[in-house]
Design a protein around this motif. Structure first.
Motif, short mmCIF file in Angstrom:
data_model
loop_
_atom_site.label_atom_id
_atom_site.label_comp_id
_atom_site.label_asym_id
_atom_site.label_seq_id
_atom_site.Cartn_x
_atom_site.Cartn_y
_atom_site.Cartn_z
N ARG A 123 0.83 -1.20 0.00
CA ARG A 123 0.00 0.00 0.00
C ARG A 123 0.87 1.26 0.00
O ARG A 123 1.70 1.44 0.88
N PRO A 124 0.73 2.16 -0.97
CA PRO A 124 1.54 3.39 -0.98
C PRO A 124 1.02 4.39 0.04
O PRO A 124 -0.15 4.39 0.41
N CYS A 125 1.91 5.27 0.49
CA CYS A 125 1.50 6.33 1.40
C CYS A 125 0.69 7.36 0.62
O CYS A 125 0.62 7.34 -0.61
N ASP A 126 0.10 8.31 1.35
CA ASP A 126 -0.76 9.30 0.72
C ASP A 126 0.01 10.16 -0.28
O ASP A 126 -0.48 10.46 -1.38
N ALA A 127 1.23 10.57 0.09
CA ALA A 127 2.01 11.44 -0.79
C ALA A 127 2.41 10.71 -2.06
O ALA A 127 2.33 11.28 -3.17
N CYS A 128 2.85 9.46 -1.95
CA CYS A 128 3.25 8.70 -3.14
C CYS A 128 2.05 8.41 -4.04
O CYS A 128 2.17 8.35 -5.26
#
Length: 746
Positions: free
Chosen positions: A60-65
């Motif tokens: 799962r990618p972070c919000d910024a990525c």
């Protein structure tokens, strides 16, 4: 504690470059460019605690990525992902993923989505982007729509990983004697990217010994004006920019490969227009020289080259405040203009190159592999620029062997792979062969330049001049002793030339730049023999010494003039190296020197005649190569100087001092004079293989000189009829000796 370089989110960002960049490829694992490192906001310890262990699923990618649509990578034991740590921001996982299949959205959402796309790196390429991987000509069209201005350096990770081509910061080499002591630098903490940030900038360590300081471009003069300058340049050539670039890469680049072609064309194809303004202007200006030869371009009015040059020189001066590899590239291209003749710009480029570390061995640096090859090609191009400028201007070189650590050029240094773009342009077999020939030509020119530099260091430095002056009557013998090893190197270089660089090699119905390499060879030979002739004089008591030196010099002059006479249209219309204009002139200067120092009237008339023939050849050839007009003008200037030359005594009056060799040459001189025998490696190979358009070089064919003497019609070089010269004016063999059999070559 907040450093002086920290910026709060509410502060306005510096003016960005107004063109969207190419879309980063998903498989790129390296972190994006580091250009915003000095502008990043510090991360507090509380922020780190708040995001710790929030990530529950590694995929799962972070919000910024997710917003960047970038790959989210968390290294072993790390709390923040690589990009969030790099940008000094929170790494959160609170936002829900966007739906993969989008339904029909209402007008308000469409508007919101379009606004987001205008700021996103995933936006479609602007209208300037080309639809195919090949840069091709465009037909006239409305003025280009300005691309969106919002972008940041992370859009092109290929540049962010480089040392000399980053977009928002530039590098300066830290020398051993600078205030940044190497031991103190070693105490700094360097991250995984070999960088260490402090108040003055960012230290970038490339190996255990060399280090650079990275500084932001926005702190330099007129940085914000760079965008408008690039727009002006593009508008001047619109809509022919792509076609001109196609001409440049087809005509100039193969034999002068100082640009990473694949990376450049891929960026251009994908819509990126954030190139260096002087570099773009330099490429356009050189390509304009072949405007009339391109059937697609010749139908339209030619852009204003003078205005382009004015903008290019101003923008180059500004770019020197934030030096990058593109600064050197732009300067070198602008110096290749036929009318360019700037010693001061050459010296500036050498200084900038040293600031960028181009004089160092980058083979083991922690930079992309393709950048290492590019740096070596640019470094050697800068080396050649300095050395040939030193010759044609008669001034000291600024590059010394003791401080030049660049390794010899190899085939690997021309590779275009691993620049981050997987797509490759389809090249025909002719294109591949042309590029290969050009690379060989470039490498051979580097080797020849090294020999020419040795000639300059051996005979034309102030120390050498003083040595010869102190030798007095023995100066010629001293010069011959020093000339022998250099002459041997020249002969070996010529004998080992690859077949593709021969003048009679097939160019596959393409323009061939081989001529500038062979012309440089003759210029080097002439520069060596010129020094020998200058040392001869009335005080030279040895007739054999006078004879053999002047005979060898005459053979070089005849061969050089014959080479010019045999140039074909595919040679004359090709790209010529910047020094070629003066190298053509040096042939005439050498002939004038031999005329002025001729011991007899008959020999003086011989050189007078050959110079008139040479002027005629240049004037005819200048129809296809306009820069040859300069050589014609210099010939006329030399002729004006020779008007004050005193009348020479006849051969009968000066038969003993004219150089008739004794029955047996002096044994001591044989060792040094053997290398100056008139039959050089060039003449020997030409006689063995035969010359295109004529037979062998025969410098003893009688009759031609007597025709000139009997005609009595010689009154200078300008505005004369040349029908009397027979085959010399129609591309035939130039042969002359006549009554100079006593001074001929044996």
């Amino acid at each position: 504690m907040t450093t002086v370089v920290a910026m709060q989110p509410v502060m306005p960002r510096p003016t960005p470059i107004p063109i969207a960049a190419a879309r980063p490829r998903k498989q790129q694992r390296s972190p994006p460019g580091r250009d915003n490192l000095l502008q990043a906001k510090p991360v507090s310890s509380s922020s780190v605690t708040s995001v710790a262990n929030i990530r529950t699923r590694r995929e799962r990618p972070c919000d910024a990525c997710r917003r960047r649509k970038s790959r989210c990578v968390i290294q072993e034991g790390a709390v923040l992902c690589v990009l969030c740590e790099f940008h000094k921001q929170e790494c959160t996982f609170v936002q829900s993923p966007l739906p993969r299949k989008r339904k029909v959205v209402d007008d308000s959402k469409k508007t919101e989505t379009s606004q987001k796309k205008s700021r996103s790196v995933d936006a479609e390429p602007p209208p300037l982007a080309l639809p195919t991987p090949t840069i091709t000509a465009t037909a006239p069209s409305p003025p280009p729509v300005q691309p969106p201005s919002g972008h940041n350096s992370q859009e092109i990770p290929q540049l962010g990983e480089t040392l000399g081509l980053q977009r928002r910061q530039h590098s300066r080499y830290i020398g051993l004697s600078s205030p940044f002591d190497s031991l103190l630098i070693g105490l700094s903490h360097f991250d995984t990217r070999n960088e260490s940030t402090f108040d003055l900038g960012t230290l970038r360590r490339v190996n255990d010994h060399e280090c650079f300081i990275m500084l932001p471009d926005e702190n330099t003069q007129d940085y914000a004006d760079e965008i408008e300058t690039l727009k002006t340049i593009e508008q001047l050539v619109h809509p022919h920019g792509p076609a001109l670039l196609d001409v440049y890469f087809r005509t100039v680049h193969p034999s002068f490969p100082i640009i990473q072609k694949h990376l450049f064309t891929e960026r251009y194809r994908k819509g990126d227009r954030s190139f260096s303004p002087p570099l773009m202007a330099g490429m356009y200006i050189l390509a304009l020289n072949w405007w009339s030869h391109d059937p697609d371009l010749s139908r339209y009015p030619k852009p204003d080259a003078a205005r382009l040059e004015s903008i290019a020189m101003r923008s180059l001066s500004v770019a020197m405040d934030r030096p990058k590899l593109s600064t050197i590239q732009a300067g070198l291209l602008l110096l290749q203009r036929p009318e360019a003749d700037s010693w001061s710009l050459t010296t500036q480029l050498v200084a900038i190159g040293q600031e960028l570390g181009l004089h160092l061995d980058c083979s083991s640096w922690s930079i992309p592999l393709w950048e290492r090859g590019l740096r070596k090609r640019i470094a050697w191009a800068l080396y050649m620029q300095d050395k040939w400028s030193s010759l044609i201007h008669g001034r000291p070189s600024h590059i010394f062997g003791a401080n030049w650590a660049v390794q010899a050029i190899t085939d690997d240094d021309f590779k275009e792979e691993d620049d981050g773009y997987e797509t490759t342009q389809e090249e025909t077999d002719e294109d591949k062969a042309q590029n290969e020939r050009g690379q060989i030509l470039f490498a051979q020119m580097i080797r020849l330049t090294g020999i020419m530099a040795e000639v300059m260091d051996t005979f034309y430095t102030q120390v050498a001049i003083q040595d010869f002056a102190n030798a007095g009557k023995e100066s010629t013998r001293l010069i011959l002793e020093r000339a022998k090893p250099v002459q041997i190197k020249l002969k070996e270089w010529f004998s080992k030339l690859p077949a593709s660089t021969r003048m009679d090699a097939s160019s596959g119905n393409r323009l061939s730049s081989t001529g500038y390499l062979h012309l440089a060879y003759f210029a080097t030979e002439i520069t060596l023999h010129r020094r020998i002739i200058q040392s001869l004089g009335p005080s030279t008591s040895d007739p054999y010494l006078l004879y053999i030196c002047r005979s060898a010099a005459k053979t070089r002059l005849i061969s050089a003039m014959d080479f010019v006479n045999r140039l074909k249209p595919e040679h004359l219309q090709a790209f010529w190296y910047f020094a070629s204009k003066i190298n053509f002139t040096l042939i005439g200067t050498f002939g004038s020197l031999l005329w002025a120092t001729a011991p007899t009237h008959e020999e003086a008339v011989f050189y007078k005649t050959r110079l008139r023939e040479y002027r005629w050849t240049l004037s005819v050839s200048s129809k296809r190569a306009e820069f040859l007009d300069y050589a014609v003008q210099m010939l006329d200037a030399s002729r004006a100087m020779l008007n004050n030359l005193a009348e020479k005594p006849s051969l009968a009056q000066q038969i003993s001092s004219a150089g008739v060799p004794p029955p047996a040459p002096v044994p001591v001189l044989q060792r040094n004079l053997s290398v100056l025998r008139p039959e050089s490696e060039f003449e020997r190979q030409q006689q063995q293989s035969g010359r295109p358009g004529g037979g062998e070089v025969n410098v003893q064919e009688p009759g031609l000189l007597s025709r000139y003497e009997s005609s009595g019609s010689f009154h200078g070089f300008g505005n004369e009829g040349f029908e009397q010269f027979g085959s010399a004016g129609s591309g035939g063999t130039l042969t002359a000796e006549g009554s100079l059999s006593g001074l001929g070559d044996h």
